[in-house]
Design a protein around this motif. Structure first.
Motif, PDB file in Angstrom:
ATOM      1  N   LYS A  23       4.136  13.983   3.730  1.00 39.74           N
ATOM      2  CA  LYS A  23       2.677  14.113   3.728  1.00 39.74           C
ATOM      3  C   LYS A  23       2.059  13.159   2.707  1.00 39.74           C
ATOM      4  O   LYS A  23       1.079  12.467   2.993  1.00 39.74           O
ATOM      5  N   ARG A  24       2.657  13.092   1.520  1.00 38.62           N
ATOM      6  CA  ARG A  24       2.150  12.195   0.472  1.00 38.62           C
ATOM      7  C   ARG A  24       2.223  10.742   0.923  1.00 38.62           C
ATOM      8  O   ARG A  24       1.276   9.971   0.766  1.00 38.62           O
ATOM      9  N   ARG A  25       3.353  10.357   1.533  1.00 39.65           N
ATOM     10  CA  ARG A  25       3.508   8.977   1.991  1.00 39.65           C
ATOM     11  C   ARG A  25       2.538   8.646   3.114  1.00 39.65           C
ATOM     12  O   ARG A  25       1.998   7.539   3.182  1.00 39.65           O
ATOM     13  N   LYS A  26       2.297   9.597   4.012  1.00 36.94           N
ATOM     14  CA  LYS A  26       1.320   9.373   5.082  1.00 36.94           C
ATOM     15  C   LYS A  26      -0.079   9.199   4.509  1.00 36.94           C
ATOM     16  O   LYS A  26      -0.833   8.331   4.947  1.00 36.94           O
ATOM     17  N   ASP A  27      -0.426  10.028   3.516  1.00 35.09           N
ATOM     18  CA  ASP A  27      -1.728   9.918   2.876  1.00 35.09           C
ATOM     19  C   ASP A  27      -1.884   8.567   2.185  1.00 35.09           C
ATOM     20  O   ASP A  27      -2.941   7.941   2.250  1.00 35.09           O
ATOM     21  N   GLU A  36      -8.459   1.772   0.417  1.00 38.83           N
ATOM     22  CA  GLU A  36      -8.568   2.495  -0.842  1.00 38.83           C
ATOM     23  C   GLU A  36      -7.369   2.151  -1.710  1.00 38.83           C
ATOM     24  O   GLU A  36      -6.349   1.685  -1.230  1.00 38.83           O
ATOM     25  N   THR A  37      -7.490   2.434  -3.004  1.00 36.70           N
ATOM     26  CA  THR A  37      -6.361   2.193  -3.897  1.00 36.70           C
ATOM     27  C   THR A  37      -5.390   3.356  -3.796  1.00 36.70           C
ATOM     28  O   THR A  37      -5.802   4.508  -3.698  1.00 36.70           O
ATOM     29  N   PRO A  38      -4.094   3.064  -3.825  1.00 38.59           N
ATOM     30  CA  PRO A  38      -3.103   4.143  -3.766  1.00 38.59           C
ATOM     31  C   PRO A  38      -3.086   4.953  -5.057  1.00 38.59           C
ATOM     32  O   PRO A  38      -3.693   4.563  -6.051  1.00 38.59           O
ATOM     33  N   ALA A  39      -2.369   6.055  -5.034  1.00 38.96           N
ATOM     34  CA  ALA A  39      -2.260   6.918  -6.207  1.00 38.96           C
ATOM     35  C   ALA A  39      -1.663   6.139  -7.369  1.00 38.96           C
ATOM     36  O   ALA A  39      -0.803   5.285  -7.172  1.00 38.96           O
TER      37      ALA A  39
END
Length: 57
Positions: A23-27, A36-39
């Motif tokens: 889920k995190r990788r998909k987001d 957008e900038t990644p985490a």
């Protein structure tokens, strides 16, 4: 708790972590696609530490 029960609990825990990671990788991919900038790296490092995959000394 028997050995097979421990294995089953471990499998469930690992499956949940894999789902969270996916889920995190998909987001992240979705955010990159939208420009957008990644985490920040610190968030990713914390997630790796939570999963026990932290490779820092």
């Amino acid at each position: 708790m028997g050995k097979s029960e421990q294995n089953q609990v471990r499998e469930q825990r690992l499956a949940a972590k894999l789902r969270e990671n996916l889920k995190r990788r998909k987001d992240q991919a979705k955010a990159r696609a939208q420009g957008e900038t990644p985490a920040p790296a610190s968030v990713i490092d914390q997630a790796a530490t939570d999963m026990g995959t932290d490779k820092k000394p």
